[in-house]
Design an enzyme around this catalytic site. Sequence first.
Site, mmCIF file in Angstrom:
data_model
loop_
_atom_site.group_PDB
_atom_site.id
_atom_site.type_symbol
_atom_site.label_atom_id
_atom_site.label_comp_id
_atom_site.label_asym_id
_atom_site.label_seq_id
_atom_site.Cartn_x
_atom_site.Cartn_y
_atom_site.Cartn_z
ATOM 1 N N VAL A 33 0.854 -1.191 -0.092
ATOM 2 C CA VAL A 33 -0.005 -0.074 -0.073
ATOM 3 C C VAL A 33 0.987 1.212 0.103
ATOM 4 O O VAL A 33 0.706 2.064 -0.773
ATOM 5 C CB VAL A 33 -0.890 0.017 1.130
ATOM 6 C CG1 VAL A 33 -1.791 1.373 1.504
ATOM 7 C CG2 VAL A 33 -2.082 -1.274 1.062
ATOM 8 N N THR A 108 -1.048 -4.617 9.199
ATOM 9 C CA THR A 108 -1.667 -5.021 10.602
ATOM 10 C C THR A 108 -2.051 -6.498 10.208
ATOM 11 O O THR A 108 -3.332 -6.800 9.896
ATOM 12 C CB THR A 108 -3.062 -4.187 10.525
ATOM 13 O OG1 THR A 108 -3.627 -4.217 9.263
ATOM 14 C CG2 THR A 108 -2.718 -2.856 11.005
ATOM 15 N N LYS A 227 -14.581 -0.646 5.795
ATOM 16 C CA LYS A 227 -13.373 -1.228 5.380
ATOM 17 C C LYS A 227 -13.678 -3.024 5.446
ATOM 18 O O LYS A 227 -13.389 -3.887 4.556
ATOM 19 C CB LYS A 227 -12.068 -1.122 5.745
ATOM 20 C CG LYS A 227 -10.868 -1.777 5.357
ATOM 21 C CD LYS A 227 -10.554 -1.844 3.904
ATOM 22 C CE LYS A 227 -9.495 -2.710 3.425
ATOM 23 N NZ LYS A 227 -9.586 -2.947 2.144
ATOM 24 N N ASN A 231 -14.448 -5.901 2.866
ATOM 25 C CA ASN A 231 -13.719 -7.141 2.564
ATOM 26 C C ASN A 231 -14.232 -8.309 2.717
ATOM 27 O O ASN A 231 -14.291 -9.315 2.237
ATOM 28 C CB ASN A 231 -12.343 -7.085 3.449
ATOM 29 C CG ASN A 231 -11.216 -6.409 2.474
ATOM 30 O OD1 ASN A 231 -11.550 -6.035 1.468
ATOM 31 N ND2 ASN A 231 -10.190 -6.095 3.403
ATOM 32 N N TYR A 274 -31.663 -6.289 -0.568
ATOM 33 C CA TYR A 274 -31.325 -7.170 0.465
ATOM 34 C C TYR A 274 -29.912 -6.839 1.232
ATOM 35 O O TYR A 274 -29.383 -7.791 1.722
ATOM 36 C CB TYR A 274 -31.279 -8.577 -0.163
ATOM 37 C CG TYR A 274 -32.750 -9.078 -1.098
ATOM 38 C CD1 TYR A 274 -33.779 -8.998 -0.543
ATOM 39 C CD2 TYR A 274 -32.617 -9.294 -2.439
ATOM 40 C CE1 TYR A 274 -34.972 -9.386 -1.186
ATOM 41 C CE2 TYR A 274 -33.827 -9.682 -3.052
ATOM 42 C CZ TYR A 274 -34.782 -9.672 -2.421
ATOM 43 O OH TYR A 274 -36.173 -10.031 -3.135
ATOM 44 N N ARG A 276 -29.415 -4.595 3.499
ATOM 45 C CA ARG A 276 -29.532 -3.611 4.642
ATOM 46 C C ARG A 276 -29.836 -4.295 5.889
ATOM 47 O O ARG A 276 -30.812 -5.351 5.807
ATOM 48 C CB ARG A 276 -30.665 -2.670 4.209
ATOM 49 C CG ARG A 276 -30.913 -1.708 5.041
ATOM 50 C CD ARG A 276 -32.043 -0.659 4.500
ATOM 51 N NE ARG A 276 -33.395 -1.156 4.401
ATOM 52 C CZ ARG A 276 -34.196 -1.101 5.579
ATOM 53 N NH1 ARG A 276 -33.947 -0.191 6.317
ATOM 54 N NH2 ARG A 276 -35.491 -1.707 5.364
ATOM 55 N N CYS A 285 -40.476 -18.680 -0.101
ATOM 56 C CA CYS A 285 -39.335 -18.892 -1.151
ATOM 57 C C CYS A 285 -37.889 -18.822 -0.355
ATOM 58 O O CYS A 285 -37.429 -20.004 -0.585
ATOM 59 C CB CYS A 285 -39.329 -17.943 -2.462
ATOM 60 S SG CYS A 285 -40.844 -18.036 -3.235
ATOM 61 N N LYS A 341 -43.523 -9.636 4.820
ATOM 62 C CA LYS A 341 -42.663 -8.210 4.554
ATOM 63 C C LYS A 341 -43.955 -7.288 4.180
ATOM 64 O O LYS A 341 -44.974 -7.877 4.243
ATOM 65 C CB LYS A 341 -41.809 -8.538 3.339
ATOM 66 C CG LYS A 341 -42.404 -8.731 2.159
ATOM 67 C CD LYS A 341 -41.305 -8.779 1.119
ATOM 68 C CE LYS A 341 -42.049 -9.347 -0.306
ATOM 69 N NZ LYS A 341 -41.234 -9.230 -1.426
ATOM 70 N N ARG A 348 -46.618 -17.133 5.202
ATOM 71 C CA ARG A 348 -45.935 -18.514 5.356
ATOM 72 C C ARG A 348 -44.269 -18.372 5.740
ATOM 73 O O ARG A 348 -43.767 -17.310 5.148
ATOM 74 C CB ARG A 348 -45.695 -19.123 3.790
ATOM 75 C CG ARG A 348 -47.143 -19.703 3.729
ATOM 76 C CD ARG A 348 -47.146 -20.249 2.404
ATOM 77 N NE ARG A 348 -47.186 -19.209 1.301
ATOM 78 C CZ ARG A 348 -47.121 -19.340 0.071
ATOM 79 N NH1 ARG A 348 -47.292 -20.666 -0.402
ATOM 80 N NH2 ARG A 348 -47.375 -18.219 -0.813
#
Length: 457
Positions: A33, A108, A227, A231, A274, A276, A285, A341, A348
Amino acid sequence: MVIALNVLLKNWVKKGIRDEALMRISIFGLGYVGAVTGACLASHGHSVIGVDINPQKVEDFSAGRPSIIEPGMDELLTVGKDKGLLKGSMDCCQAVKESDVSIVCVGTPSSASGALDLSYVEQVSKELAEAIEKKGSKHYLILRSTMLPGSTESFAKKYFEDLLQSGLVEIFYYPEFLREGTAVKDFEKPALVVVGTIDGLPPSPEMEPIFGLQVEVVRWCTAEFIKYGCNAFHALKIAFANEIGRLGKELGLDALSVMRILCRDTKLNISSAYLRPGNPFGGSCLPKDVRALTDCARRNGVSMPVIENLIHSNQQHLSLMLKLVESSGCREVVILGLSFKSNTDDLRESPMVEVAQLLLGRGYQVRIYDPLLNLSALLGSNKRLIDIRMPHLASLLKETLSEAVGERGMIIVSQACVPLEELKELVKDEHQILDVNGWTELQVLPVPYHGFCWELG
Ligand SMILES: NC(=O)c1ccc[n+]([C@@H]2O[C@H](COP(=O)([O-])OP(=O)(O)OC[C@H]3O[C@@H](n4cnc5c(N)ncnc54)[C@H](O)[C@@H]3O)[C@@H](O)[C@H]2O)c1
């Protein structure tokens, strides 16, 4: 448009904040880096002092020789060297004295236990604090090493508290997102620019030309967490694609095509859909199909731990909801939104049905309100589910919001299914709110607000 550090530094020069044509930058850590950052900044005309504890790396940097293999580095370092912009040093004090900005890029690594080893950042922070104090004039410190949330704050407290108070130092956590192999290109055009500041407020105006206007500015700890989120997400994507590949291979299918076509869906698949934190997943489903795929993998002798653990992860998420109710001390619970939802009456595999059942089993008084749920209109599997799993639902389901809210209790809001103003009129001192799906406006209610899996800053 996200503006790369080198462009920002150029802007700073252009806007006349510094008279000289060059920024004076010291880079601590000349690994992948640091070396790339130093070479790129020098190629843009800034003077760069590279500092490392490894004399060979310092010598290479001074001589304009790459000590790592990275496309484009040879050329960049040659340009920097020819312009006299590169210097190596093992002397922290001298590097700080001769620069205005220090960028920390030391390693690190993982310790033997898997914990993060911050000893290099610790050491360099200590040295930098002493050097800045000795220099005695304003210095900007940019930490780029990847560190767990809270690390910048703890180093700031431990080594820089007096310097921060006296205004001699301003500290930023500025996570690095470059990828080895395309590091120079990524430096020029970063995927994301995030700047962490002490309080999450924009950096002081004089720093605006450095970080630009359109970077994501957050608090130090949030920048650190972003970060790790990035990753972990990258690793998750690779592991997921590889599991689909392993199963595909066993089934004699072309998983390369499967994943290529999957990625063409930028509405639901490669998108923010999807992605959050909020309700556990449910419905007719996702749970069923994950179970079927997992079963198929098992029968074919394919190990898919990521996909197999989705149901377990979901269950853990649901358990958290119960824990939060328990720790609130409330013995009455109001569930707002029972279906899996918003805008559906499909019950179901709705997580809230399970939550209601579990709470009832633990002796809580439960009242439910869902404006879309009309028990007498339920048909087919939806009706069967209620008859078998929640025969007493009719007695829990209230006709009006007012009846459901009652006098007290934890109000679990799984969906924004009621008008906020109406709820505001109804809540009383002995209510608390558990916001399960990120309807953060609920904070305006005059009762304690609990975010399900977030702490709002
Ligand atoms: N390599 C990547 O692709 C990448 C990408 C993004 C973020 N990061 C993060 O950036 C940081 C650096 O990664 P890297 O791959 O360049 O590490 P690296 O191990 O290649 O280089 C770290 C350098 O720091 C030097 N160093 C250690 N202590 C020092 C001190 N007190 N003073 C000066 N130099 C010192 C080491 O000698 C070494 O040359 C890590 O936190 C890493 O997680 C790495």
